[in-house]
Motif scaffolding. Structure first.
Motif, PDB file in Angstrom:
ATOM      1  N   GLU A   8       0.887 -61.811  69.812  1.00 19.53           N
ATOM      2  CA  GLU A   8       1.800 -61.167  68.857  1.00 19.53           C
ATOM      3  C   GLU A   8       1.185 -61.089  67.466  1.00 19.53           C
ATOM      4  OE1 GLU A   8       5.298 -63.570  69.122  1.00 19.53           O
ATOM      5  OE2 GLU A   8       5.896 -62.730  71.068  1.00 19.53           O
ATOM      6  N   ASN A   9       0.568 -62.186  67.038  1.00 15.43           N
ATOM      7  CA  ASN A   9      -0.029 -62.192  65.700  1.00 15.43           C
ATOM      8  C   ASN A   9      -1.251 -61.290  65.608  1.00 15.43           C
ATOM      9  OD1 ASN A   9       1.294 -64.163  63.653  1.00 15.43           O
ATOM     10  ND2 ASN A   9       1.453 -65.170  65.642  1.00 15.43           N
ATOM     11  N   LYS A  10      -1.999 -61.161  66.680  1.00 15.01           N
ATOM     12  CA  LYS A  10      -3.138 -60.226  66.686  1.00 15.01           C
ATOM     13  C   LYS A  10      -2.646 -58.788  66.594  1.00 15.01           C
ATOM     14  CE  LYS A  10      -6.607 -63.107  68.875  1.00 15.01           C
ATOM     15  NZ  LYS A  10      -7.371 -63.434  70.075  1.00 15.01           N
ATOM     16  N   MET A  11      -1.508 -58.511  67.227  1.00 17.88           N
ATOM     17  CA  MET A  11      -0.928 -57.168  67.111  1.00 17.88           C
ATOM     18  C   MET A  11      -0.507 -56.904  65.663  1.00 17.88           C
ATOM     19  SD  MET A  11       1.296 -56.907  70.657  1.00 17.88           S
ATOM     20  CE  MET A  11       2.433 -55.782  69.930  1.00 17.88           C
ATOM     21  N   VAL A  12       0.117 -57.881  65.030  1.00 18.75           N
ATOM     22  CA  VAL A  12       0.515 -57.738  63.631  1.00 18.75           C
ATOM     23  C   VAL A  12      -0.726 -57.528  62.761  1.00 18.75           C
ATOM     24  CG1 VAL A  12       1.513 -58.955  61.647  1.00 18.75           C
ATOM     25  CG2 VAL A  12       2.659 -59.054  63.873  1.00 18.75           C
ATOM     26  N   HIS A  51      -3.290 -62.623  54.586  1.00 19.17           N
ATOM     27  CA  HIS A  51      -3.778 -63.994  54.499  1.00 19.17           C
ATOM     28  C   HIS A  51      -2.938 -64.928  55.381  1.00 19.17           C
ATOM     29  CE1 HIS A  51      -5.657 -67.538  52.771  1.00 19.17           C
ATOM     30  NE2 HIS A  51      -4.441 -68.027  52.530  1.00 19.17           N
ATOM     31  N   ASN A  52      -1.605 -64.791  55.306  1.00 20.83           N
ATOM     32  CA  ASN A  52      -0.712 -65.639  56.114  1.00 20.83           C
ATOM     33  C   ASN A  52      -0.932 -65.435  57.612  1.00 20.83           C
ATOM     34  OD1 ASN A  52       0.418 -66.732  53.820  1.00 20.83           O
ATOM     35  ND2 ASN A  52       2.199 -65.370  53.829  1.00 20.83           N
ATOM     36  N   LEU A  59      -3.156 -67.278  62.732  1.00 19.13           N
ATOM     37  CA  LEU A  59      -4.043 -67.095  63.885  1.00 19.13           C
ATOM     38  C   LEU A  59      -5.033 -68.252  64.018  1.00 19.13           C
ATOM     39  CD1 LEU A  59      -4.686 -63.257  63.794  1.00 19.13           C
ATOM     40  CD2 LEU A  59      -3.679 -64.546  65.685  1.00 19.13           C
ATOM     41  N   GLU A  60      -5.552 -68.727  62.889  1.00 19.46           N
ATOM     42  CA  GLU A  60      -6.455 -69.879  62.930  1.00 19.46           C
ATOM     43  C   GLU A  60      -5.741 -71.109  63.477  1.00 19.46           C
ATOM     44  OE1 GLU A  60      -8.344 -70.757  59.172  1.00 19.46           O
ATOM     45  OE2 GLU A  60      -8.819 -68.633  58.841  1.00 19.46           O
ATOM     46  N   LEU A 110      -1.608 -54.396  60.347  1.00 20.38           N
ATOM     47  CA  LEU A 110      -1.844 -54.571  58.914  1.00 20.38           C
ATOM     48  C   LEU A 110      -3.184 -53.960  58.484  1.00 20.38           C
ATOM     49  CD1 LEU A 110      -0.586 -58.243  58.385  1.00 20.38           C
ATOM     50  CD2 LEU A 110       0.561 -56.126  57.684  1.00 20.38           C
ATOM     51  N   LYS A 111      -4.155 -53.940  59.375  1.00 21.02           N
ATOM     52  CA  LYS A 111      -5.479 -53.390  59.041  1.00 21.02           C
ATOM     53  C   LYS A 111      -5.432 -51.884  58.802  1.00 21.02           C
ATOM     54  CE  LYS A 111      -8.382 -56.861  61.188  1.00 21.02           C
ATOM     55  NZ  LYS A 111      -9.323 -57.196  62.275  1.00 21.02           N
ATOM     56  N   VAL A 112      -4.520 -51.198  59.438  1.00 22.59           N
ATOM     57  CA  VAL A 112      -4.466 -49.743  59.280  1.00 22.59           C
ATOM     58  C   VAL A 112      -3.686 -49.326  58.033  1.00 22.59           C
ATOM     59  CG1 VAL A 112      -4.746 -49.261  61.738  1.00 22.59           C
ATOM     60  CG2 VAL A 112      -2.449 -49.460  60.785  1.00 22.59           C
TER      61      VAL A 112
END
Length: 152
Positions: free
Chosen positions: A57-61, A92-93, A98-99, A65-67
């Protein structure tokens, strides 16, 4: 087998020697410990699955955000309210989250690996004990047969 199914240890039914009772009790304790390890591993697998879902889910977010352009407006849902946030703060959050999730997955994986090793060693010990008990039972049966038939 029938005695075991009824919850009675056949070793306790025997009047021959303390050693058989001790090995049976040890085997029962090992089996209980084996089941506990399995249960703990199941919990770890569920925890890992939750972290994996959060990671996805966070990778999708993060990819969404990158686009976005740098001046895009981003809102975060806090309860029933949308709160405006800075894009750089959100990125950043999400990155930190993700980390953290990645670290938790690694920690769970290490715990699973240790439990698998523990389970394997315990399983081997249980199999060895069962083989010893079978050998002793066969030896006892042979002795009883020889006593009854007078053969040697």
């Amino acid at each position: 087998r029938e005695l075991r199914r009824r919850g009675v240890c056949p070793c306790r039914e025997s009047s021959r020697g303390v050693q058989r009772r001790d090995s049976c009790t040890m085997s029962e304790a090992d089996m209980t410990q084996y089941r506990e390890i399995q249960s703990h591993m199941q919990q770890l697998l569920q925890t890992r699955a939750q972290y994996a879902q959060q990671d996805t889910e966070n990778k999708m977010v993060e990819s969404e955000l990158k686009v976005l352009e740098d001046d895009a407006t981003v809102y975060k849902l806090v309860g029933p309210v949308l709160v405006k946030q800075e894009l750089s703060d959100v990125k950043h959050n999400v990155s930190k989250r993700l980390e953290f999730i990645s670290g938790e997955i690694e920690k769970v994986d290490r715990q699973l690996e240790l439990k698998q090793k523990e389970q394997k060693a315990l399983g081997e010990r249980i199999v060895s004990q069962q083989q010893d008990m079978r050998a002793r039972a066969a030896d006892e049966a042979r002795k009883v047969f020889e006593e009854q038939t007078g053969a040697k």
